[in-house]
Structures are given as structure tokens and as C-alpha cells.
Design a protein around this motif. Structure first.
Motif, PDB file in Angstrom:
ATOM      1  N   LYS A  64      53.780  40.208  58.647  1.00 37.49           N
ATOM      2  CA  LYS A  64      53.868  39.440  57.410  1.00 37.49           C
ATOM      3  C   LYS A  64      54.318  40.344  56.274  1.00 37.49           C
ATOM      4  CE  LYS A  64      50.769  35.581  57.290  1.00 37.49           C
ATOM      5  NZ  LYS A  64      49.607  35.018  56.633  1.00 37.49           N
ATOM      6  N   TYR A  96      51.774  37.308  51.591  1.00 34.91           N
ATOM      7  CA  TYR A  96      50.542  36.600  51.917  1.00 34.91           C
ATOM      8  C   TYR A  96      50.249  35.546  50.859  1.00 34.91           C
ATOM      9  CZ  TYR A  96      49.234  40.191  55.339  1.00 34.91           C
ATOM     10  OH  TYR A  96      49.196  41.028  56.409  1.00 34.91           O
ATOM     11  N   SER A  97      49.705  34.422  51.296  1.00 27.58           N
ATOM     12  CA  SER A  97      49.223  33.428  50.336  1.00 27.58           C
ATOM     13  C   SER A  97      47.956  33.979  49.692  1.00 27.58           C
ATOM     14  CB  SER A  97      48.909  32.107  51.055  1.00 27.58           C
ATOM     15  OG  SER A  97      47.789  32.283  51.917  1.00 27.58           O
ATOM     16  N   ARG A  98      47.508  33.360  48.615  1.00 25.21           N
ATOM     17  CA  ARG A  98      46.267  33.791  47.966  1.00 25.21           C
ATOM     18  C   ARG A  98      45.101  33.700  48.936  1.00 25.21           C
ATOM     19  NH1 ARG A  98      45.877  29.530  44.827  1.00 25.21           N
ATOM     20  NH2 ARG A  98      43.908  30.139  43.925  1.00 25.21           N
ATOM     21  N   GLU A  99      45.081  32.654  49.743  1.00 27.04           N
ATOM     22  CA  GLU A  99      44.013  32.460  50.712  1.00 27.04           C
ATOM     23  C   GLU A  99      44.029  33.548  51.779  1.00 27.04           C
ATOM     24  OE1 GLU A  99      46.228  30.102  49.780  1.00 27.04           O
ATOM     25  OE2 GLU A  99      44.971  28.682  48.697  1.00 27.04           O
ATOM     26  N   ASP A 100      45.215  33.856  52.310  1.00 26.19           N
ATOM     27  CA  ASP A 100      45.331  34.896  53.337  1.00 26.19           C
ATOM     28  C   ASP A 100      45.007  36.276  52.765  1.00 26.19           C
ATOM     29  OD1 ASP A 100      46.027  33.001  55.215  1.00 26.19           O
ATOM     30  OD2 ASP A 100      48.180  33.413  55.101  1.00 26.19           O
ATOM     31  N   ALA A 101      45.414  36.524  51.529  1.00 27.65           N
ATOM     32  CA  ALA A 101      45.110  37.804  50.880  1.00 27.65           C
ATOM     33  C   ALA A 101      43.602  37.957  50.714  1.00 27.65           C
ATOM     34  CB  ALA A 101      45.807  37.900  49.530  1.00 27.65           C
ATOM     35  N   ALA A 109      41.261  36.571  52.529  1.00 24.49           N
ATOM     36  CA  ALA A 109      40.676  36.802  53.853  1.00 24.49           C
ATOM     37  C   ALA A 109      40.923  38.233  54.327  1.00 24.49           C
ATOM     38  CB  ALA A 109      41.257  35.801  54.856  1.00 24.49           C
ATOM     39  N   ALA A 110      42.123  38.749  54.092  1.00 25.13           N
ATOM     40  CA  ALA A 110      42.454  40.111  54.518  1.00 25.13           C
ATOM     41  C   ALA A 110      41.614  41.154  53.792  1.00 25.13           C
ATOM     42  CB  ALA A 110      43.941  40.382  54.292  1.00 25.13           C
ATOM     43  N   LYS A 168      54.478  27.846  45.664  1.00 33.11           N
ATOM     44  CA  LYS A 168      53.595  28.807  46.319  1.00 33.11           C
ATOM     45  C   LYS A 168      53.574  30.132  45.565  1.00 33.11           C
ATOM     46  CE  LYS A 168      53.678  27.327  51.079  1.00 33.11           C
ATOM     47  NZ  LYS A 168      53.648  27.821  52.434  1.00 33.11           N
TER      48      LYS A 168
END
Length: 70
Positions: free
Chosen positions: A7, A10-15, A17-18, A43
Motif C-alpha cells: 500500500k 492509507y485511509s484514515r481508518e486503515d492508518a 488500525a496500523a 477520500k
């Protein structure tokens, strides 16, 4: 053969989570200018480099070290 694609954004959600933080905390980092964003349509995306920098933390600090108060 491994065909996984790394990747770049990253989306805000994925960031969140990471980094094991809340989405609101990601929003604070963005608002404070500590994370850059790219907007594609509606986005908001965060470059992978910003996430890797935040995951390492500031130089010379470690979350498992405590300073003595003597």
C-alpha cells in the motif's frame, strides 16, 4: 510467487488500525500538521511513509522506558 502489492496510501481508518490509535487521534495528527494527506475525490488518504514515521516515534524515545524521578 508472492503477488502482494504494498500500500502506498492509507485511509484514515486503515492508518488508525496500523498505528493502534483511534480515527479521531489520526484526525488530530492531521490537523496539527504531523501527518500529510492526499485527497482523491472525497477520500482523505495518508502516505505510507507518514505512517511508518509515526510508528517509530520521535528519535531517542522508547515507550517501554521510564525515567526515574530522583
Amino acid at each position: 510467487m508472492d503477488n502482494q502489492i504494498e500500500k502506498l496510501l492509507y485511509s484514515r481508518e486503515d492508518a488508525a488500525a496500523a498505528l493502534s490509535i483511534s480515527i479521531r487521534s489520526v484526525d488530530y495528527l492531521i490537523a496539527e500538521g504531523k501527518m500529510t494527506t492526499r485527497r482523491i475525490g472525497r477520500k482523505i488518504l495518508i502516505p505510507a511513509g507518514d505512517i511508518s514515521v509515526r510508528s517509530r516515534g520521535p528519535p531517542g524515545t522508547h515507550s517501554n522506558q521510564r525515567q526515574s524521578s530522583t
